[in-house]
Design an enzyme around this catalytic site. Structure first.
Site, short mmCIF file in Angstrom:
data_model
loop_
_atom_site.label_atom_id
_atom_site.label_comp_id
_atom_site.label_asym_id
_atom_site.label_seq_id
_atom_site.Cartn_x
_atom_site.Cartn_y
_atom_site.Cartn_z
N GLU A 1 74.10 58.23 45.20
CA GLU A 1 72.98 57.08 44.94
C GLU A 1 72.40 56.74 46.25
O GLU A 1 71.40 56.19 46.15
CB GLU A 1 73.78 55.84 44.32
CG GLU A 1 72.52 55.04 43.82
CD GLU A 1 72.98 53.44 43.37
OE1 GLU A 1 72.08 52.63 42.89
OE2 GLU A 1 74.12 52.97 43.90
N HIS B 1 64.62 60.57 40.63
CA HIS B 1 63.67 59.53 39.92
C HIS B 1 62.28 59.62 40.48
O HIS B 1 61.36 59.50 39.54
CB HIS B 1 64.56 58.30 39.89
CG HIS B 1 65.45 57.80 38.96
ND1 HIS B 1 65.15 57.28 37.55
CD2 HIS B 1 66.94 58.20 38.98
CE1 HIS B 1 66.24 57.13 37.02
NE2 HIS B 1 67.40 57.74 37.89
N HIS C 1 70.40 62.65 34.76
CA HIS C 1 71.78 62.11 35.04
C HIS C 1 72.79 63.08 34.60
O HIS C 1 73.94 62.76 35.06
CB HIS C 1 71.94 60.85 34.34
CG HIS C 1 71.47 59.60 35.34
ND1 HIS C 1 72.30 59.09 36.34
CD2 HIS C 1 70.16 59.02 35.57
CE1 HIS C 1 71.76 58.11 37.10
NE2 HIS C 1 70.39 58.15 36.61
#
Length: 700
Positions: free
Chosen positions: A364, A383, A419
């Site tokens: 992340e 993203h 994901h």
């Protein structure tokens, strides 16, 4: 005199209106120092005070109409005005994204500025000055994070994003009808405007079968609030939470498992991981959302569009496919080697209890990552690339699509493909770990003699669970800028499950009272074609329904556990309740908003009924005990499975997802094989049937 909650809630209401306009339906006024007004309004400050201030006719009118004297909050001047250049480059009405590294950096600095204030009252003054000068969503995010984390404001409920920026959750076609209703009809007589459940595509699009999940308001609020509770940047004492990286893994893994289970039930196949960013993306998505701040749409993604490098100087943003690919190769090298390299060149083990946490912070790329230069920013940049696929260089002056925001990303089918790719990296790591031993899985003190569910009513069906559609109402008045005061209701339709109970009979052979942990999971049996799933598939799709401590007396113990007490979920009131407008002392209005929405506890199933294995185990508390006290019936302690405990360590020392997060020993081919050696485990067959009917939720 306004209490602290009321003072801060006024700052958060109508986020793009100037602070000098009345808040809280005209009952709250801010008396601002003249230099707190922005350059547009400072020259006419006295005129504004005469029209909107505490001495204005409007102030007296509210008092005459309601019989309640409006509250005046006096904001104190500052000895030195803060320099906001670090964040003011983000335009006030532009979009804000936590996936943009420069936006995260600006948010982190603003959080630090707010956290450094010596008192809550001084924080109020500084926040009042910054509010009308900075990007609206940025300000709301930073102040919300601070309210959650400062000792002197942690009892101030943080309003839901739904009530701050409703445009990110609702069909914009309802806006005009809401404005008509609120303009013409008096507050006490206003009716709810109905929002259709499926408004982004027709049934000819197969992925629309999952719109009930992807576009559910509560599901998207959960994702937004999780990232609010676990910010990726800011002061270390805010970011450095117990097992933060592991929670990033586990929360998203459970999202994927739930999504995949319902895909099977709706006749859809497996989630295909987005492992190649250079191939055309076959899925289209037309979000039908409008940013009310600037009347710009969230752009769609057309079928077969291709990702390209994002280089947008105005957003201080550069994301290149090659950079993700090279970072990814180093992440894979670390996983396969069993260790990562820290910024100072040290080897950090991954194949130990802390490894999943280290890996989560790497993928992340929170500020806790051990080497951001080496391992890059794989998750966030993915993203970014997907969010700007329609205008990667800003030529058409378009902002990001739904994949660019934590409150909107889960609406898009591509979120689950991306994901799933990230999750496969975690699974690659988990596959290196040895299966749990008999000692870790067994509990010689107890035998789980019986397990069943029953609908929570007299004579309720056993092991037969029911889902249906429910129509609810929510008041969005606090988030509608420059509109009439008072309530603005919409009604929306969402999945709901009939409440039920778990019944367990546990025989304890211990000589004294003891405490243990009950874990309950739901495992799918078949894929979309009705073919049996392998044990490995099933364990990876096991969804956690509950985890709780149980006090056992010697001998037989009958345990009844209500579904509404799940450690995974938060109740409806905390997902949708409007703490801005509610009584701050009302326990139902407190917003401890991190948690899976209770109405989505169970998969939807289908009209024919879908069979699942219900799994329960009673594990030894000695191995779970994290030496932390909590009360799941008080405060924010009731949804710890995905969100942990506020300001405390995670309540179990076991790996998240235990006992299904690791591969099983050789010879285990079915769930029954896994359970058979252990008296502390048990299976039951349950059926989930979807009743295609809409029930109105009672309203006050």
């Amino acid at each position: 005199m306004a209490d602290l909650t009321q003072k801060f809630h006024g700052l958060l209401q109508h986020p793009l209106e100037p602070l000098f306009l009345p808040k809280n339906d005209g009952k709250l006024y801010y008396d601002l120092p003249e230099r707190f007004l922005t350059t547009r309004y400072r020259p006419i400050g006295q005129n504004l005070a005469n029209r909107f201030g505490p001495n204005s006719p409007n102030f007296s009118q509210v008092s005459n109409d309601t019989g309640v004297q409006p509250t005046v909050v006096t904001i104190r001047d500052l000895d030195e005005l803060p320099d906001l250049a670090f964040a003011s480059w983000i335009k006030r009405r532009d979009a804000f994204s936590l996936f943009n590294a420069e936006h995260r950096k600006a948010a982190g600095k603003l959080i630090k500025l707010f956290m450094n204030q010596p008192s809550a009252e001084r924080l109020l003054d500084v926040a009042a000055y910054t509010r009308d000068r900075l990007n609206g969503p940025l300000f709301q995010y930073a102040l919300s994070v601070v309210l959650l984390h400062r000792p002197d404001t942690k009892n101030v409920p943080v309003p839901s994003m739904l009530h701050l920026f409703p445009d990110q959750f609702i069909d914009p076609a309802t806006n005009a009808r809401m404005m008509e209703e609120t303009t013409i009809v008096l507050d006490e007589n206003r009716m709810a405007i109905n929002m259709p459940m499926n408004y982004t595509a027709t049934d000819e699009e197969p992925e629309q079968r999952m719109a009930f999940f992807r576009e559910d308001i509560g599901v998207n609020l959960h994702h937004w609030h999780w990232h609010l509770s676990y910010p990726g940047s800011g002061p270390p004492d805010i970011v450095r939470k117990d097992r933060r990286g592991e929670l990033f893994y586990y929360m998203h893994q459970q999202l994927l498992a739930r999504y995949q289970i319902d895909r099977f039930a709706q006749g859809l196949g497996r989630i295909e991981p987005l492992s190649n960013l250079r191939e055309p993306i076959r899925e289209a998505y037309y979000p039908k959302l409008l940013r009310s701040a600037n009347n710009r749409t969230f752009c769609p993604r057309y079928p077969a569009m291709t990702v390209s490098d994002v280089v947008r100087s105005g957003d201080r943003l550069e994301a290149r496919i090659a950079d993700i690919e090279s970072s990814l190769s180093r992440v894979l090298e670390a996983i396969d080697a069993g260790f990562a390299i820290s910024a100072d060149g040290a080897r950090v083990p991954l194949d130990d209890a802390r490894g999943i946490d280290v890996l989560g912070n790497i993928l992340e790329r929170s500020s806790l990552t051990i080497n951001r230069n080496l391992y890059g920013d794989v998750h966030n940049l993915g993203h970014v690339l997907l969010g700007y696929i329609h205008d990667p260089r800003g030529i058409y002056l378009e902002s990001f699509g739904v994949m660019g925001g934590t409150a909107t990303a889960m609406r898009d089918p591509i979120f689950y493909r991306w994901h799933k790719f990230i999750d496969n990296l975690f699974l690659r790591h988990k596959a290196r770990l040895a299966p749990y031993t008999t000692a870790e899985l067994s509990n010689g003190n107890v035998t789980l003699e019986a397990l069943e569910t029953q609908l929570d009513r007299t004579g309720g069906a056993v092991n037969s669970l029911v889902t249906f559609l429910e129509r609810s109402q929510v008041d969005l008045g606090a988030g509608l800028d420059f509109g009439p005061t008072g309530s603005a209701f919409i009604s929306f339709t969402h999945l709901q499950c009939a409440p039920f109970v778990y019944r367990l009979r546990i025989n304890s052979s211990a000589r004294a009272n003891r405490q243990d942990t009950v874990r309950i999971f739901l495992l799918p049996r078949q894929n979309e074609q009705g073919r049996p799933l392998s044990f490995d598939d099933r364990r990876l799709m096991a969804i956690e329904l509950d985890s709780f401590r149980v006090n056992l007396r010697p001998g037989m113990n009958s345990i009844v556990r209500r579904s509404t007490n799940s450690s995974v979920t938060i109740p409806y009131e905390r997902t949708f309740g409007n703490v801005v407008q509610a009584n701050a002392g009302d326990a139902q209005s407190r917003f401890c908003g991190c948690g899976w929405p209770a109405h989505m506890l169970l998969p939807k199933g289908n009209a024919n009924g879908v069979e699942f294995d219900l799994f329960a185990m009673v594990s030894r508390f000695e191995d779970d005990n994290a030496n932390v006290e909590y009360d799941e019936n008080a405060g924010c302690d009731d949804s710890y499975s995905f969100c942990g405990l506020r300001d405390r360590v995670y309540p179990s020392r076991r790996p998240m997802g235990f006992p299904f997060d690791r591969r099983a020993p050789n010879g285990v081919r079915a769930v029954a094989d896994f359970v058979a050696p252990y008296r502390n485990m048990r299976l039951a067959t349950v059926t989930i049937r979807f009743m295609n009917s809409v029930i109105e939720r009672p309203t006050n």
